[in-house]
Structure formats: structure tokens, C-alpha cells
Design a protein around this motif. Structure first.
Motif, PDB file in Angstrom:
ATOM      1  N   PHE A  94       0.949  -0.966   0.068  1.00  0.00           N
ATOM      2  CA  PHE A  94      -0.040   0.036  -0.025  1.00  0.00           C
ATOM      3  C   PHE A  94       0.812   1.320   0.004  1.00  0.00           C
ATOM      4  CE2 PHE A  94      -2.279  -3.476   2.303  1.00  0.00           C
ATOM      5  CZ  PHE A  94      -3.203  -3.447   1.395  1.00  0.00           C
ATOM      6  N   THR A  95       1.284   1.380  -1.121  1.00  0.00           N
ATOM      7  CA  THR A  95       2.363   2.786  -1.361  1.00  0.00           C
ATOM      8  C   THR A  95       1.742   3.894  -0.816  1.00  0.00           C
ATOM      9  OG1 THR A  95       3.468   1.388  -3.064  1.00  0.00           O
ATOM     10  CG2 THR A  95       3.893   3.676  -2.997  1.00  0.00           C
ATOM     11  N   GLY A  96       2.659   4.656   0.186  1.00  0.00           N
ATOM     12  CA  GLY A  96       2.322   5.776   0.667  1.00  0.00           C
ATOM     13  C   GLY A  96       1.599   5.807   1.872  1.00  0.00           C
ATOM     14  N   GLU A  97       1.148   4.821   2.245  1.00  0.00           N
ATOM     15  CA  GLU A  97       0.358   4.665   3.494  1.00  0.00           C
ATOM     16  C   GLU A  97       1.231   4.411   4.678  1.00  0.00           C
ATOM     17  OE1 GLU A  97      -2.784   5.032   3.689  1.00  0.00           O
ATOM     18  OE2 GLU A  97      -3.604   4.988   1.673  1.00  0.00           O
ATOM     19  N   MET A  98       0.495   4.652   5.806  1.00  0.00           N
ATOM     20  CA  MET A  98       0.789   4.221   7.220  1.00  0.00           C
ATOM     21  C   MET A  98       0.177   3.299   7.978  1.00  0.00           C
ATOM     22  SD  MET A  98       2.328   7.980   8.429  1.00  0.00           S
ATOM     23  CE  MET A  98       0.838   8.554   8.648  1.00  0.00           C
ATOM     24  N   SER A  99       0.643   2.498   8.512  1.00  0.00           N
ATOM     25  CA  SER A  99      -0.078   1.415   9.714  1.00  0.00           C
ATOM     26  C   SER A  99      -0.213   1.879  10.916  1.00  0.00           C
ATOM     27  CB  SER A  99       0.676  -0.085   9.572  1.00  0.00           C
ATOM     28  OG  SER A  99       1.613  -0.111  10.202  1.00  0.00           O
ATOM     29  N   ALA A 100      -1.165   1.228  11.677  1.00  0.00           N
ATOM     30  CA  ALA A 100      -1.112   1.513  13.118  1.00  0.00           C
ATOM     31  C   ALA A 100       0.204   1.220  13.815  1.00  0.00           C
ATOM     32  CB  ALA A 100      -2.346   1.168  13.567  1.00  0.00           C
ATOM     33  N   ALA A 101       0.779   0.050  13.297  1.00  0.00           N
ATOM     34  CA  ALA A 101       1.773  -0.401  13.956  1.00  0.00           C
ATOM     35  C   ALA A 101       2.962   0.623  13.936  1.00  0.00           C
ATOM     36  CB  ALA A 101       2.416  -1.836  13.552  1.00  0.00           C
ATOM     37  N   MET A 102       3.060   1.246  12.909  1.00  0.00           N
ATOM     38  CA  MET A 102       4.117   2.110  12.490  1.00  0.00           C
ATOM     39  C   MET A 102       3.924   3.767  13.400  1.00  0.00           C
ATOM     40  SD  MET A 102       4.350   2.173   8.409  1.00  0.00           S
ATOM     41  CE  MET A 102       4.730   0.909   7.376  1.00  0.00           C
ATOM     42  N   LEU A 103       2.551   3.949  13.490  1.00  0.00           N
ATOM     43  CA  LEU A 103       2.434   5.095  14.390  1.00  0.00           C
ATOM     44  C   LEU A 103       2.697   4.736  15.821  1.00  0.00           C
ATOM     45  CD1 LEU A 103      -0.956   6.155  12.823  1.00  0.00           C
ATOM     46  CD2 LEU A 103       1.262   7.282  12.432  1.00  0.00           C
ATOM     47  N   ALA A 104       2.317   3.441  16.256  1.00  0.00           N
ATOM     48  CA  ALA A 104       2.449   3.287  17.547  1.00  0.00           C
ATOM     49  C   ALA A 104       3.909   3.153  18.034  1.00  0.00           C
ATOM     50  CB  ALA A 104       1.894   1.860  17.730  1.00  0.00           C
TER      51      ALA A 104
END
Length: 255
Positions: free
Chosen positions: A78-88
Motif C-alpha cells: 500500500f504505497t504511501g500509507e502508514m499502518s497503526a503499528a508504525m504510528l504506535a
């Protein structure tokens, strides 16, 4: 019982504004002007600034950082996206979900937004769920029908434990960036309606503990009266959050 002060949040949504250097100056300017805010202050910043603003606010009591969006999947192509795990992992505290601009420009609906809310909660991130009606809906007096449907579709499948962690932001679409603002009475009526919906499904204790914010051309000139309404717990502020003095005045409104 949770008090109105306990529920108080003033969040700034910078949208696609400020460079990283400008954003650091802006956030620091607000912190310098309001060293001890009542309740919580949240900077909703562009993705490129999340880590830097989080570092800047780490030693500032009462200040938090929100992403403006995230993907519902844990990982993938999912190019350009961020996951919840990345934010956490970056220790981001909140994420704004369901904003009218995401609905309008990216075609997001409440089924998708619900999936994002669940993913955020599972990762320990607090979702700020945005809902609100367009002008034609307000003029036809169908705002409760539309907002009620948004609340039901995005939040009704949550468990009480999950719901207790959600922040709701009522943003009438007709008041976002237009200079028009819902009257304090209109804001109160909708906030009370939303709180009652949550109470009916999840119980009064959870409903009384949830922060419900107003968004839509919030300024220093109208913030005190808006925030003084019984069920308006603060604001999700757009344009005025891009000026340190204006945002500081909003933070201090009604304290």
C-alpha cells in the motif's frame, strides 16, 4: 464521574500545511504561550512531521500528537500509507479518522473508517472520529439522521471497552473552512444527541466519559462560548491552529 474538565481536548488539524521547519516553530510557539494547558492539546500534523513534533512535545506536559490518517491493514503493498503499528512504534498518541476531506477526496465511508478505528485501538492509538452533515442536510433538518447513521456505522460494532477510548469530533461540513460556524446552541444540540446515542448503546458511564469536540471555523472569538456548552468538550481546529497566538487563545478559552 468524569468532569467536563477531564474531557477537555483542543486539537489542531494542520492538514497539508507547514514545512517541517515551520511546523516545529509553530508547535514550540504554542507550547511557549500555554505552558500548562487545562486538559489536553493535540497537534494533528502532516506525516513527515510526526516524529519531530512528538520529540518536541515529549517534555511538554499536556501536549500530544495525532496523525491525520492511517491505513486499516497491518502491512502490505500500500504505497504511501502508514499502518497503526508504525504510528504506535513512533509513540504517536492519536489519529484523526473520518474527516470530511478524506470522505470527499478519497471516497472513505464509515465501513472503512470502522476498520481503521479498530486497527488504531488494537495498536493502542486513540482515534478521533469525525462526523458531520453537509449544508443541504442541515437545511432540510435531517442532520440527526445523517450523523446518527455515521455514528452507528462507524462505532456501534465496538465493544464498550473500545468505545470508552474513542474521541468524537462533530464537524458540520458546511462550517469547515467557510467562515460559517454552528451556533453554540446548534453545536450543543448535536453533541447532546451524539452523547445520548452513545449512552443508549454503551451506557451513561461511557457516554459521560467520552470527549466530544466541535470543529468548523473555531476561532478565539467564538471558542469560549462554544466550549461553554454542556456537551462541547473542546475543539478540532483547522485554520486557526496554524497561528501560534490564535491557537493559544483558543486553548485558553473558557479555562
Amino acid at each position: 464521574m468524569t468532569s467536563k474538565t477531564d474531557r477537555r481536548i483542543v486539537a489542531g488539524n494542520w492538514k497539508m500545511n507547514t514545512t517541517p521547519s515551520e511546523g516545529s516553530v509553530l508547535a514550540q510557539g504554542v507550547i511557549d504561550k500555554v505552558a500548562a494547558p487545562v486538559g489536553k492539546v493535540i497537534f494533528g500534523v502532516p506525516a513527515i512531521q510526526l516524529v519531530k513534533i512528538k520529540q518536541l512535545t515529549a517534555a511538554a506536559e499536556g501536549y500530544y500528537v495525532a496523525a491525520q490518517n492511517m491505513h486499516q491493514k497491518a502491512d502490505g503493498a500500500f504505497t504511501g500509507e502508514m499502518s497503526a503499528a508504525m504510528l504506535a512504534d513512533a509513540r504517536i498518541d492519536y489519529v484523526i479518522l473520518g474527516h470530511s476531506e478524506r470522505r470527499q477526496y478519497s471516497g472513505e465511508d464509515d465501513t472503512l473508517i470502522n476498520a481503521k478505528i479498530v486497527a488504531a485501538l488494537d495498536a493502542g492509538i486513540i482515534p478521533i472520529y469525525c462526523c458531520g452533515e453537509k449544508l443541504d442536510i442541515r437545511e432540510s433538518n435531517n442532520q440527526n439522521v445523517v450523523v446518527g447513521k455515521q455514528i452507528e456505522q462507524a462505532l456501534s460494532a465496538l465493544s464498550p471497552k473500545q468505545m470508552a477510548k474513542v474521541v468524537v469530533a462533530y464537524e458540520p461540513v458546511w462550517a469547515i473552512g467557510t467562515g460559517k460556524t454552528a451556533s453554540p446552541q446548534q453545536a450543543q444540540e448535536m453533541h447532546a444527541f451524539i452523547r445520548q446515542m452513545i449512552s443508549d448503546q454503551f451506557g451513561s458511564e461511557i457516554a459521560n466519559g467520552i470527549s466530544i469536540l466541535y470543529g468548523g471555523s473555531v476561532k478565539a472569538a467564538n471558542a469560549e462560548e462554544l466550549f461553554g456548552m454542556a456537551d462541547v468538550d473542546g475543539g478540532l481546529v483547522g485554520g486557526a491552529s496554524l497561528d501560534a497566538q490564535a491557537f493559544a487563545d483558543i486553548i485558553k478559552a473558557g479555562q
